[in-house]
Write an enzyme that holds these catalytic residues in place. Structure first.
Site, PDB file in Angstrom:
ATOM      1  N   SER A 206       0.854  -1.278  -0.036  1.00 31.35           N
ATOM      2  CA  SER A 206      -0.020  -0.026  -0.116  1.00 31.35           C
ATOM      3  C   SER A 206       0.914   1.177   0.060  1.00 31.35           C
ATOM      4  O   SER A 206       0.452   2.153  -0.669  1.00 31.35           O
ATOM      5  CB  SER A 206      -0.937   0.055   1.308  1.00 31.35           C
ATOM      6  OG  SER A 206      -1.643  -1.165   1.186  1.00 31.35           O
ATOM      7  N   HIS A 259       0.751   4.514   4.278  1.00 35.71           N
ATOM      8  CA  HIS A 259      -0.135   5.026   3.142  1.00 35.71           C
ATOM      9  C   HIS A 259       0.281   6.661   3.101  1.00 35.71           C
ATOM     10  O   HIS A 259       0.830   7.121   2.087  1.00 35.71           O
ATOM     11  CB  HIS A 259      -1.516   4.913   3.730  1.00 35.71           C
ATOM     12  CG  HIS A 259      -2.077   3.732   3.374  1.00 35.71           C
ATOM     13  ND1 HIS A 259      -3.446   3.260   3.429  1.00 35.71           N
ATOM     14  CD2 HIS A 259      -1.568   2.728   2.968  1.00 35.71           C
ATOM     15  CE1 HIS A 259      -3.721   2.218   3.509  1.00 35.71           C
ATOM     16  NE2 HIS A 259      -2.746   1.719   3.049  1.00 35.71           N
TER      17      HIS A 259
END
Length: 278
Positions: A206, A259
């Protein structure tokens, strides 16, 4: 080579290529995610070829293109009218470069190892420092390898689809160097941030995905001629998903630090590369 534009299929592109060949202009095509990309081989031919491309888009059934195919077309030209499954595989492969595919294959094999009973030894070998007994800073690969581990089908599908779509676009348009840089930096620094925020038990691509999102966003705004822009709706979706990660709305364990760190890496590299003639 300079990009003239895109056409929906190879047969249409070949008609234009045959016509331009008769005008003394050498054009080549490259398969892309959707259709093909046409390139003018010589810079001095670009303006004339571009005008003809725009005319072709408006009038693809002009008799002059059919006539050119008869006069200049080659019987050796091979067009793919294969089975839908083969066409899908060709589109998949042409939408990504070697690095994109290697990372996808690595993540997939590791995930299959988790499914087929090797979860513990894989996690012990690839997890971040401190996640398992005996792991320490001398095992330097542990800074990066958590990025290759995924713990659910939704997790890996979501990440790999974005990696294929954006990573493949970056690699095909700009080459392997920008993508490799993003992979190495966004596959390590965000992991350190995630460790500082939430501890060593995490994994997934991610952080790298958010890096390619940020990079594509900036390059699309500052260098649109590179052809790797991201539609605003996609950017909005990823930013909303980033915010949702902090709400625990879906009851998922989300690596928010990775993230955010990945997005910052992508934005920073996008600004740097957009100032260069990459």
């Amino acid at each position: 080579m300079l990009e003239l534009g895109r056409l929906p299929n190879e047969r249409a592109a070949q008609a234009l290529i045959d016509y331009l060949k008769g005008q003394g202009i050498d054009c080549q095509l490259q398969h892309a995610e959707h259709g093909v990309i046409l390139y003018a081989a010589q810079e001095q031919d670009y303006a004339k070829a571009r005008r003809e491309y725009e005319h072709f888009v408006r009038n693809p059934y002009d008799d002059k293109y059919l006539q050119a195919s008869w006069e200049n077309g080659s019987t050796g030209t091979k067009l793919d009218y294969g089975a839908p499954g083969l066409q899908l595989m060709t589109q998949f492969l042409s939408g990504a470069g070697p690095l994109t595919l290697i990372v996808m294959l690595s993540c997939t094999l590791i995930y299959l190892g988790f499914i087929f009973g090797f979860a513990n030894p894989i996690f012990e070998a690839l997890s971040f420092f401190g996640a398992v007994p005996g792991s320490d800073s001398s095992q330097i690969w542990r800074v990066f390898t958590p990025s290759l581990m995924h713990f659910s089908a939704m997790h890996i599908i979501f990440n790999l689809l974005w990696w294929w779509y954006l990573g493949g676009k970056i690699e095909n348009k700009l080459g392997v160097t920008p993508l490799l840089t993003l992979l190495l930096i966004a596959g390590t620094l965000p992991n350190l941030l995630q460790y500082a925020i939430g501890g060593p038990n995490f994994g997934g691509l991610s952080g790298v995905v958010y890096a390619v999102v940020g990079y594509t966003w900036i390059m699309g705004v500052r260098r649109p001629e590179k052809g790797i822009g991201l539609p605003p709706a996609y950017i909005g979706f990823m930013l909303i998903w980033l915010v949702f990660g902090f709400t625990d709305m879906f009851g998922l364990s989300i690596a928010n630090g990775a993230h955010i760190g990945g997005l910052m890496v992508g934005l920073a590299q996008g600004f740097i590369d957009s100032r260069r003639r990459v």
